[in-house]
Motif scaffolding. Sequence first.
Motif, PDB file in Angstrom:
ATOM      1  N   ALA A   1       1.075  -1.082   0.072  1.00  0.00           N
ATOM      2  CA  ALA A   1      -0.146   0.064   0.030  1.00  0.00           C
ATOM      3  C   ALA A   1       0.819   1.161  -0.140  1.00  0.00           C
ATOM      4  O   ALA A   1       1.898   1.269   0.630  1.00  0.00           O
ATOM      5  N   ARG A   2       0.442   2.396  -0.629  1.00  0.00           N
ATOM      6  CA  ARG A   2       1.273   3.588  -0.490  1.00  0.00           C
ATOM      7  C   ARG A   2       0.674   4.405   0.495  1.00  0.00           C
ATOM      8  O   ARG A   2       1.643   5.178   1.059  1.00  0.00           O
ATOM      9  N   TRP A   3      -0.448   4.344   1.014  1.00  0.00           N
ATOM     10  CA  TRP A   3      -0.933   5.083   2.172  1.00  0.00           C
ATOM     11  C   TRP A   3      -1.994   4.579   2.639  1.00  0.00           C
ATOM     12  O   TRP A   3      -2.562   3.535   2.207  1.00  0.00           O
ATOM     13  N   ALA A   4      -2.413   4.930   3.986  1.00  0.00           N
ATOM     14  CA  ALA A   4      -3.706   4.776   4.769  1.00  0.00           C
ATOM     15  C   ALA A   4      -4.330   5.947   5.458  1.00  0.00           C
ATOM     16  O   ALA A   4      -3.456   6.727   5.829  1.00  0.00           O
ATOM     17  N   VAL A   5      -5.442   5.773   5.615  1.00  0.00           N
ATOM     18  CA  VAL A   5      -6.088   6.872   6.517  1.00  0.00           C
ATOM     19  C   VAL A   5      -6.603   6.293   7.698  1.00  0.00           C
ATOM     20  O   VAL A   5      -7.549   5.244   7.430  1.00  0.00           O
ATOM     21  N   ILE A   6      -6.326   6.793   8.867  1.00  0.00           N
ATOM     22  CA  ILE A   6      -7.212   6.252  10.188  1.00  0.00           C
ATOM     23  C   ILE A   6      -8.348   7.151  10.311  1.00  0.00           C
ATOM     24  O   ILE A   6      -7.827   8.553  10.426  1.00  0.00           O
ATOM     25  N   VAL A   7      -9.493   6.598  10.343  1.00  0.00           N
ATOM     26  CA  VAL A   7     -10.826   7.536  10.488  1.00  0.00           C
ATOM     27  C   VAL A   7     -11.555   7.060  11.718  1.00  0.00           C
ATOM     28  O   VAL A   7     -11.265   5.777  12.277  1.00  0.00           O
ATOM     29  N   ARG A   8     -12.333   7.851  12.156  1.00  0.00           N
ATOM     30  CA  ARG A   8     -13.334   7.425  12.975  1.00  0.00           C
ATOM     31  C   ARG A   8     -14.611   7.765  12.552  1.00  0.00           C
ATOM     32  O   ARG A   8     -15.067   8.991  12.321  1.00  0.00           O
ATOM     33  N   ASP A   9     -15.827   6.810  12.652  1.00  0.00           N
ATOM     34  CA  ASP A   9     -16.934   7.253  12.300  1.00  0.00           C
ATOM     35  C   ASP A   9     -17.923   8.093  13.042  1.00  0.00           C
ATOM     36  O   ASP A   9     -18.055   7.707  14.208  1.00  0.00           O
ATOM     37  N   THR A  10     -17.990   9.222  12.851  1.00  0.00           N
ATOM     38  CA  THR A  10     -18.802  10.243  13.978  1.00  0.00           C
ATOM     39  C   THR A  10     -20.308  10.007  14.109  1.00  0.00           C
ATOM     40  O   THR A  10     -20.870  10.567  14.932  1.00  0.00           O
ATOM     41  N   LEU A  11     -20.876   9.120  13.092  1.00  0.00           N
ATOM     42  CA  LEU A  11     -22.365   8.911  13.339  1.00  0.00           C
ATOM     43  C   LEU A  11     -22.500   7.886  14.421  1.00  0.00           C
ATOM     44  O   LEU A  11     -23.660   7.534  14.668  1.00  0.00           O
ATOM     45  N   ARG A  12     -21.422   7.188  14.663  1.00  0.00           N
ATOM     46  CA  ARG A  12     -21.481   6.133  15.678  1.00  0.00           C
ATOM     47  C   ARG A  12     -21.115   6.447  16.983  1.00  0.00           C
ATOM     48  O   ARG A  12     -20.027   6.890  16.910  1.00  0.00           O
ATOM     49  N   PRO A  13     -21.867   6.428  18.062  1.00  0.00           N
ATOM     50  CA  PRO A  13     -21.376   6.784  19.164  1.00  0.00           C
ATOM     51  C   PRO A  13     -20.038   6.111  19.923  1.00  0.00           C
ATOM     52  O   PRO A  13     -19.366   6.319  20.494  1.00  0.00           O
ATOM     53  N   ASP A  14     -20.107   4.727  19.568  1.00  0.00           N
ATOM     54  CA  ASP A  14     -19.288   3.964  19.814  1.00  0.00           C
ATOM     55  C   ASP A  14     -17.953   3.638  18.600  1.00  0.00           C
ATOM     56  O   ASP A  14     -17.418   2.664  18.622  1.00  0.00           O
TER      57      ASP A  14
END
Length: 99
Positions: free
Chosen positions: A55-68
């Motif tokens: 892989a050349r890159w990755a993005v670490i995200v968090r779903d803001t629509l889910r409280p958990d």
Amino acid sequence: MNATVIPALVASTVDREVGPRRPGAIYQNVDGRFEVLVLVTDPREAAKLLRRDSARWAVIVRDTLRPDGEPFAVGSVWTVSDHLIREGAPPPARFAPAA
């Protein structure tokens, strides 16, 4: 071909694939609304996070629509179905200014 051109081509490809997903950005698509926590541009670390051979890159995200919503890594390219809600930090400078 000049070897110094290759890193620039890879960097511009990564920039296009990542799109505006910089730390602090929020974007939305059919899968949810995501806050970008980290942009990983080290290919070895990105491959490890995405559990891929490469892989050349990755993005670490968090779903803001889910409280958990727990952070997770994604490697999908930015498309017309992704919509930027809030801009993140500006991309890092490619070269340091001359002293």
